[in-house]
Design an enzyme around this catalytic site. Sequence first.
Site, mmCIF file in Angstrom:
data_model
loop_
_atom_site.group_PDB
_atom_site.id
_atom_site.type_symbol
_atom_site.label_atom_id
_atom_site.label_comp_id
_atom_site.label_asym_id
_atom_site.label_seq_id
_atom_site.Cartn_x
_atom_site.Cartn_y
_atom_site.Cartn_z
ATOM 1 N N ARG A 23 0.855 -1.189 0.000
ATOM 2 C CA ARG A 23 0.000 0.000 0.000
ATOM 3 C C ARG A 23 0.893 1.242 0.000
ATOM 4 O O ARG A 23 1.960 1.233 0.592
ATOM 5 C CB ARG A 23 -0.862 -0.036 1.265
ATOM 6 C CG ARG A 23 -1.859 1.066 1.398
ATOM 7 C CD ARG A 23 -2.752 0.863 2.622
ATOM 8 N NE ARG A 23 -3.629 -0.279 2.412
ATOM 9 C CZ ARG A 23 -3.886 -1.218 3.323
ATOM 10 N NH1 ARG A 23 -3.349 -1.157 4.518
ATOM 11 N NH2 ARG A 23 -4.706 -2.204 3.038
ATOM 12 N N ASN A 87 -0.175 -0.884 13.302
ATOM 13 C CA ASN A 87 0.376 -1.941 12.461
ATOM 14 C C ASN A 87 1.609 -2.533 13.121
ATOM 15 O O ASN A 87 2.521 -1.787 13.496
ATOM 16 C CB ASN A 87 0.819 -1.376 11.103
ATOM 17 C CG ASN A 87 -0.317 -0.810 10.307
ATOM 18 O OD1 ASN A 87 -1.213 -1.537 9.908
ATOM 19 N ND2 ASN A 87 -0.286 0.492 10.069
ATOM 20 N N ASP A 103 5.010 -4.577 6.531
ATOM 21 C CA ASP A 103 3.801 -4.803 7.317
ATOM 22 C C ASP A 103 3.685 -6.301 7.596
ATOM 23 O O ASP A 103 3.727 -7.108 6.680
ATOM 24 C CB ASP A 103 2.595 -4.293 6.516
ATOM 25 C CG ASP A 103 1.293 -4.441 7.260
ATOM 26 O OD1 ASP A 103 0.961 -5.578 7.661
ATOM 27 O OD2 ASP A 103 0.590 -3.436 7.417
ATOM 28 N N ASP A 105 1.017 -7.842 9.048
ATOM 29 C CA ASP A 105 -0.395 -8.244 9.124
ATOM 30 C C ASP A 105 -1.060 -8.005 10.476
ATOM 31 O O ASP A 105 -2.181 -7.525 10.513
ATOM 32 C CB ASP A 105 -0.613 -9.716 8.738
ATOM 33 C CG ASP A 105 -0.005 -10.052 7.396
ATOM 34 O OD1 ASP A 105 -0.253 -9.303 6.442
ATOM 35 O OD2 ASP A 105 0.727 -11.044 7.313
ATOM 36 N N ASP A 107 -2.493 -6.402 13.625
ATOM 37 C CA ASP A 107 -2.876 -5.023 13.913
ATOM 38 C C ASP A 107 -3.574 -4.978 15.260
ATOM 39 O O ASP A 107 -4.230 -5.940 15.659
ATOM 40 C CB ASP A 107 -3.846 -4.500 12.843
ATOM 41 C CG ASP A 107 -3.265 -4.592 11.442
ATOM 42 O OD1 ASP A 107 -2.217 -3.976 11.201
ATOM 43 O OD2 ASP A 107 -3.860 -5.290 10.600
ATOM 44 N N ASP A 120 -6.403 -9.687 12.539
ATOM 45 C CA ASP A 120 -5.685 -10.347 11.442
ATOM 46 C C ASP A 120 -4.694 -11.418 11.891
ATOM 47 O O ASP A 120 -3.685 -11.659 11.228
ATOM 48 C CB ASP A 120 -4.989 -9.311 10.542
ATOM 49 C CG ASP A 120 -5.976 -8.321 9.955
ATOM 50 O OD1 ASP A 120 -7.135 -8.715 9.700
ATOM 51 O OD2 ASP A 120 -5.604 -7.149 9.774
ATOM 52 N N GLU A 123 -4.452 -14.076 9.173
ATOM 53 C CA GLU A 123 -3.643 -13.609 8.045
ATOM 54 C C GLU A 123 -2.154 -13.671 8.390
ATOM 55 O O GLU A 123 -1.327 -14.105 7.583
ATOM 56 C CB GLU A 123 -4.054 -12.176 7.685
ATOM 57 C CG GLU A 123 -3.384 -11.633 6.457
ATOM 58 C CD GLU A 123 -3.828 -10.207 6.121
ATOM 59 O OE1 GLU A 123 -3.260 -9.654 5.168
ATOM 60 O OE2 GLU A 123 -4.711 -9.643 6.803
#
Length: 178
Positions: A23, A87, A103, A105, A107, A120, A123
């Site tokens: 991102r 994050n 990152d 994942d 959070d 997450d 994830e």
Amino acid sequence: MQIPKEGDYVAIQSYKHDGSLHRTWRDTMVLKTSEDALIGCNDHTLVTESDGRRWLTREPAIVYFHKHYWFNVIAMIREAGVSYYCNLATPYTMDQEALKYIDYDLDVKVFPDGEKRLLDVDEYEAHRRKWQYPATTDQILKANVRVLVDWINHGKGPFSQAYIDLWYNRYLQLSHRV
């Protein structure tokens, strides 16, 4: 690399462990830099996702990045109060192109009433297996979750209303300087 100054704009690039771009935030106003940290503000900032989708942030947010902690903090200033999105990520680096981090994942979301949620986890576990995160990375991230929760519980740094007020007011001053 020249350190950005107060009032400068920087891009922020988030990557995944495999090196893929995750991102990008186009223009974050720098409010303060130090040897170890960068504080900025996003306000209707263009965000581009790895799949090309683009959107604008909805509200002003104070962002906090550190060169030693494995997390960064986004304090979203909303009518109902400040919400935080944290994050779990590598400490940031900076080059001519952008502020960059990986990152991981996981959070932590903090609601205006103080409720905290770890997000997450599934994830994170899927990516940890897929990309074979080193055991040391896993240990560092879990230790930094504890540090982050301690900061939240004690109103440290960006989790203090006085901190948010100070930096949001500085953003308002700088943005009207134009």
